[in-house]
Design a protein around this motif. Structure first.
Motif, PDB file in Angstrom:
ATOM      1  N   GLU A 141       0.827  -1.214   0.000  1.00 26.64           N
ATOM      2  CA  GLU A 141       0.000   0.000   0.000  1.00 26.64           C
ATOM      3  C   GLU A 141       0.863   1.267   0.000  1.00 26.64           C
ATOM      4  OE1 GLU A 141      -2.336  -0.498   3.541  1.00 26.64           O
ATOM      5  OE2 GLU A 141      -3.742  -1.879   2.568  1.00 26.64           O
ATOM      6  N   GLY A 142       2.170   1.110   0.126  1.00 25.58           N
ATOM      7  CA  GLY A 142       3.066   2.257   0.148  1.00 25.58           C
ATOM      8  C   GLY A 142       3.187   2.903   1.510  1.00 25.58           C
ATOM      9  N   LYS A 143       2.837   2.160   2.556  1.00 24.92           N
ATOM     10  CA  LYS A 143       2.880   2.688   3.915  1.00 24.92           C
ATOM     11  C   LYS A 143       4.015   2.026   4.692  1.00 24.92           C
ATOM     12  CE  LYS A 143      -2.121   3.318   3.960  1.00 24.92           C
ATOM     13  NZ  LYS A 143      -3.376   2.844   4.542  1.00 24.92           N
ATOM     14  N   ASP A 144       4.446   2.700   5.749  1.00 27.63           N
ATOM     15  CA  ASP A 144       5.471   2.134   6.627  1.00 27.63           C
ATOM     16  C   ASP A 144       4.826   1.185   7.616  1.00 27.63           C
ATOM     17  OD1 ASP A 144       7.679   3.384   5.538  1.00 27.63           O
ATOM     18  OD2 ASP A 144       7.503   5.136   6.829  1.00 27.63           O
ATOM     19  N   TYR A 145       5.615   0.254   8.107  1.00 30.16           N
ATOM     20  CA  TYR A 145       5.143  -0.688   9.124  1.00 30.16           C
ATOM     21  C   TYR A 145       6.272  -0.908  10.118  1.00 30.16           C
ATOM     22  CZ  TYR A 145       3.247  -4.823  11.401  1.00 30.16           C
ATOM     23  OH  TYR A 145       2.771  -5.699  12.330  1.00 30.16           O
ATOM     24  N   ASN A 146       5.948  -0.806  11.387  1.00 26.40           N
ATOM     25  CA  ASN A 146       6.918  -1.077  12.442  1.00 26.40           C
ATOM     26  C   ASN A 146       6.527  -2.366  13.143  1.00 26.40           C
ATOM     27  OD1 ASN A 146       8.545   1.275  12.133  1.00 26.40           O
ATOM     28  ND2 ASN A 146       6.922   2.450  13.111  1.00 26.40           N
ATOM     29  N   TYR A 147       7.381  -3.377  13.017  1.00 25.77           N
ATOM     30  CA  TYR A 147       7.123  -4.649  13.679  1.00 25.77           C
ATOM     31  C   TYR A 147       7.172  -4.460  15.194  1.00 25.77           C
ATOM     32  CZ  TYR A 147       7.990  -7.405   9.400  1.00 25.77           C
ATOM     33  OH  TYR A 147       7.936  -7.969   8.160  1.00 25.77           O
ATOM     34  N   PRO A 148       6.327  -5.205  15.925  1.00 30.65           N
ATOM     35  CA  PRO A 148       6.420  -5.143  17.393  1.00 30.65           C
ATOM     36  C   PRO A 148       7.605  -5.987  17.876  1.00 30.65           C
ATOM     37  CG  PRO A 148       4.737  -6.711  16.733  1.00 30.65           C
ATOM     38  CD  PRO A 148       5.233  -6.050  15.465  1.00 30.65           C
ATOM     39  N   ILE A 149       7.956  -5.833  19.102  1.00 29.42           N
ATOM     40  CA  ILE A 149       9.015  -6.581  19.810  1.00 29.42           C
ATOM     41  C   ILE A 149      10.312  -6.718  19.013  1.00 29.42           C
ATOM     42  CG2 ILE A 149       7.393  -7.822  21.305  1.00 29.42           C
ATOM     43  CD1 ILE A 149       7.858 -10.348  19.612  1.00 29.42           C
ATOM     44  N   THR A 150      10.651  -5.674  18.287  1.00 29.21           N
ATOM     45  CA  THR A 150      11.843  -5.712  17.440  1.00 29.21           C
ATOM     46  C   THR A 150      12.995  -4.966  18.098  1.00 29.21           C
ATOM     47  OG1 THR A 150      10.473  -5.796  15.473  1.00 29.21           O
ATOM     48  CG2 THR A 150      12.740  -5.129  15.160  1.00 29.21           C
ATOM     49  N   ILE A 151      14.147  -5.607  18.095  1.00 33.17           N
ATOM     50  CA  ILE A 151      15.377  -4.970  18.565  1.00 33.17           C
ATOM     51  C   ILE A 151      16.041  -4.341  17.336  1.00 33.17           C
ATOM     52  CG2 ILE A 151      17.619  -5.341  19.654  1.00 33.17           C
ATOM     53  CD1 ILE A 151      16.367  -7.939  20.875  1.00 33.17           C
ATOM     54  N   PRO A 152      16.366  -3.048  17.374  1.00 33.12           N
ATOM     55  CA  PRO A 152      16.949  -2.395  16.185  1.00 33.12           C
ATOM     56  C   PRO A 152      18.439  -2.719  16.008  1.00 33.12           C
ATOM     57  CG  PRO A 152      16.689  -0.798  17.936  1.00 33.12           C
ATOM     58  CD  PRO A 152      16.115  -2.098  18.449  1.00 33.12           C
ATOM     59  N   PHE A 153      18.740  -3.919  15.545  1.00 29.07           N
ATOM     60  CA  PHE A 153      20.124  -4.304  15.294  1.00 29.07           C
ATOM     61  C   PHE A 153      20.719  -3.463  14.165  1.00 29.07           C
ATOM     62  CE2 PHE A 153      18.256  -8.169  17.104  1.00 29.07           C
ATOM     63  CZ  PHE A 153      19.140  -8.395  18.132  1.00 29.07           C
ATOM     64  N   ILE A 154      19.926  -3.225  13.134  1.00 34.94           N
ATOM     65  CA  ILE A 154      20.334  -2.354  12.030  1.00 34.94           C
ATOM     66  C   ILE A 154      19.518  -1.074  12.204  1.00 34.94           C
ATOM     67  CG2 ILE A 154      20.492  -2.063   9.535  1.00 34.94           C
ATOM     68  CD1 ILE A 154      20.195  -5.140   9.319  1.00 34.94           C
ATOM     69  N   PRO A 155      20.122  -0.030  12.764  1.00 31.37           N
ATOM     70  CA  PRO A 155      19.349   1.184  13.055  1.00 31.37           C
ATOM     71  C   PRO A 155      18.978   1.938  11.776  1.00 31.37           C
ATOM     72  CG  PRO A 155      21.646   1.552  13.578  1.00 31.37           C
ATOM     73  CD  PRO A 155      21.515   0.112  13.167  1.00 31.37           C
ATOM     74  N   HIS A 156      17.852   2.613  11.868  1.00 32.26           N
ATOM     75  CA  HIS A 156      17.421   3.460  10.767  1.00 32.26           C
ATOM     76  C   HIS A 156      17.686   4.899  11.186  1.00 32.26           C
ATOM     77  CE1 HIS A 156      15.269   4.783   7.272  1.00 32.26           C
ATOM     78  NE2 HIS A 156      14.568   5.599   8.029  1.00 32.26           N
ATOM     79  N   HIS A 157      18.484   5.574  10.402  1.00 33.46           N
ATOM     80  CA  HIS A 157      18.849   6.953  10.732  1.00 33.46           C
ATOM     81  C   HIS A 157      17.888   7.894  10.032  1.00 33.46           C
ATOM     82  CE1 HIS A 157      22.478   5.503  12.568  1.00 33.46           C
ATOM     83  NE2 HIS A 157      22.737   4.803  11.496  1.00 33.46           N
ATOM     84  N   GLU A 158      17.084   8.550  10.836  1.00 33.12           N
ATOM     85  CA  GLU A 158      16.144   9.541  10.309  1.00 33.12           C
ATOM     86  C   GLU A 158      16.904  10.824  10.012  1.00 33.12           C
ATOM     87  OE1 GLU A 158      12.860   9.251   9.751  1.00 33.12           O
ATOM     88  OE2 GLU A 158      12.811   7.183  10.439  1.00 33.12           O
ATOM     89  N   GLU A 159      16.518  11.452   8.937  1.00 36.32           N
ATOM     90  CA  GLU A 159      17.120  12.753   8.634  1.00 36.32           C
ATOM     91  C   GLU A 159      16.440  13.793   9.521  1.00 36.32           C
ATOM     92  OE1 GLU A 159      17.263  13.813   4.536  1.00 36.32           O
ATOM     93  OE2 GLU A 159      17.754  11.773   3.933  1.00 36.32           O
ATOM     94  N   VAL A 160      17.233  14.524  10.240  1.00 39.45           N
ATOM     95  CA  VAL A 160      16.700  15.532  11.148  1.00 39.45           C
ATOM     96  C   VAL A 160      16.742  16.883  10.465  1.00 39.45           C
ATOM     97  CG1 VAL A 160      16.995  16.604  13.406  1.00 39.45           C
ATOM     98  CG2 VAL A 160      17.558  14.196  13.098  1.00 39.45           C
ATOM     99  N   GLU A 161      15.578  17.529  10.463  1.00 39.27           N
ATOM    100  CA  GLU A 161      15.513  18.865   9.859  1.00 39.27           C
ATOM    101  C   GLU A 161      16.128  19.858  10.843  1.00 39.27           C
ATOM    102  OE1 GLU A 161      11.767  20.079   8.293  1.00 39.27           O
ATOM    103  OE2 GLU A 161      11.259  18.033   7.738  1.00 39.27           O
ATOM    104  N   THR A 162      16.925  20.732  10.307  1.00 36.23           N
ATOM    105  CA  THR A 162      17.502  21.779  11.146  1.00 36.23           C
ATOM    106  C   THR A 162      16.740  23.071  10.873  1.00 36.23           C
ATOM    107  OG1 THR A 162      19.141  22.264   9.445  1.00 36.23           O
ATOM    108  CG2 THR A 162      19.784  20.761  11.197  1.00 36.23           C
ATOM    109  N   PRO A 163      16.446  23.797  11.923  1.00 38.32           N
ATOM    110  CA  PRO A 163      15.719  25.065  11.730  1.00 38.32           C
ATOM    111  C   PRO A 163      16.605  26.083  10.995  1.00 38.32           C
ATOM    112  CG  PRO A 163      16.287  24.750  14.053  1.00 38.32           C
ATOM    113  CD  PRO A 163      16.719  23.519  13.311  1.00 38.32           C
ATOM    114  N   ASN A 164      15.947  26.913  10.238  1.00 36.47           N
ATOM    115  CA  ASN A 164      16.679  27.958   9.515  1.00 36.47           C
ATOM    116  C   ASN A 164      17.256  28.966  10.500  1.00 36.47           C
ATOM    117  OD1 ASN A 164      15.968  26.836   7.084  1.00 36.47           O
ATOM    118  ND2 ASN A 164      14.154  28.116   6.866  1.00 36.47           N
ATOM    119  N   LYS A 165      18.521  29.278  10.310  1.00 39.83           N
ATOM    120  CA  LYS A 165      19.168  30.269  11.155  1.00 39.83           C
ATOM    121  C   LYS A 165      19.065  31.630  10.477  1.00 39.83           C
ATOM    122  CE  LYS A 165      22.370  27.097  13.307  1.00 39.83           C
ATOM    123  NZ  LYS A 165      23.725  26.756  13.580  1.00 39.83           N
ATOM    124  N   LYS A 166      18.768  32.647  11.265  1.00 40.93           N
ATOM    125  CA  LYS A 166      18.632  33.985  10.709  1.00 40.93           C
ATOM    126  C   LYS A 166      19.801  34.840  11.046  1.00 40.93           C
ATOM    127  CE  LYS A 166      13.685  33.972  10.622  1.00 40.93           C
ATOM    128  NZ  LYS A 166      12.485  34.617  10.971  1.00 40.93           N
TER     129      LYS A 166
END
Length: 166
Positions: A141-166
């Motif tokens: 369906e093109g959606k994400d799924y998070n399995y329950p009881i999962t240990i993150p052996f291979i971590p997923h690195h989310e891209e963190v948005e940085t706020p615009n500096k003025k």
């Protein structure tokens, strides 16, 4: 063209989840097959990469939990047999058909631990089946799924948005 790529990505992500059933074809098929498909396609799409990591982490976690439960159950059984060993061996030497009659506590411990660990391992198998099917449907369906009881052996690195500096 973008729609075709998205459909291909959904199909690949779905395939990664479904390939975990490869364990029913050959040992470690639940790792080898999805890892191969994930490694060949993870750079194509963040969607494929996320689903691949989720599927592999879940399979590693389920396998680890199963091994731990098997060791606990086996340890209780072996420990019970060893602790009651001399009386059991003596009864067996005398030709007693059911040597546990002398000590039903050992027998109860063995049966209880077998039932508890066996039920827990069966439950993990059911969780594996249901969650894998759910993950494949979500990927399709093109959606994400998070399995329950999962240990993150291979971590997923989310891209963190940085706020615009003025």
């Amino acid at each position: 063209m973008e729609s075709t790529n998205q459909n291909n990505y959904k199909t690949i992500a779905t395939g990664i989840h479904l390939l975990t059933f490869g364990k029913w074809i050959f040992p470690l098929g639940n790792f080898v097959l999805p890892i191969l498909l994930w490694m060949m396609n993870s750079k194509k799409s963040e969607f494929i990469d996320r689903h691949g990591k989720q599927a592999i982490n879940f399979q590693i976690s389920i396998t680890l939990y199963t091994i731990v439960l098997a060791f606990i159950g086996g340890g209780v059984i072996i420990g019970s047999m060893v602790s009651g060993g001399p009386s059991l061996w003596k009864a067996m030497d005398h030709g007693t058909d059911f040597p546990f009659w002398n000590d039903l506590g050992i027998f109860n411990t063995i049966v209880t631990s077998s039932i508890i660990c066996g039920t827990a391992i069966l439950s993990l198998g059911i969780v594996d089946l249901v969650c894998t099917i759910q993950a494949a449907i979500k990927a399709n369906e093109g959606k994400d799924y998070n399995y329950p009881i999962t240990i993150p052996f291979i971590p997923h690195h989310e891209e963190v948005e940085t706020p615009n500096k003025k």
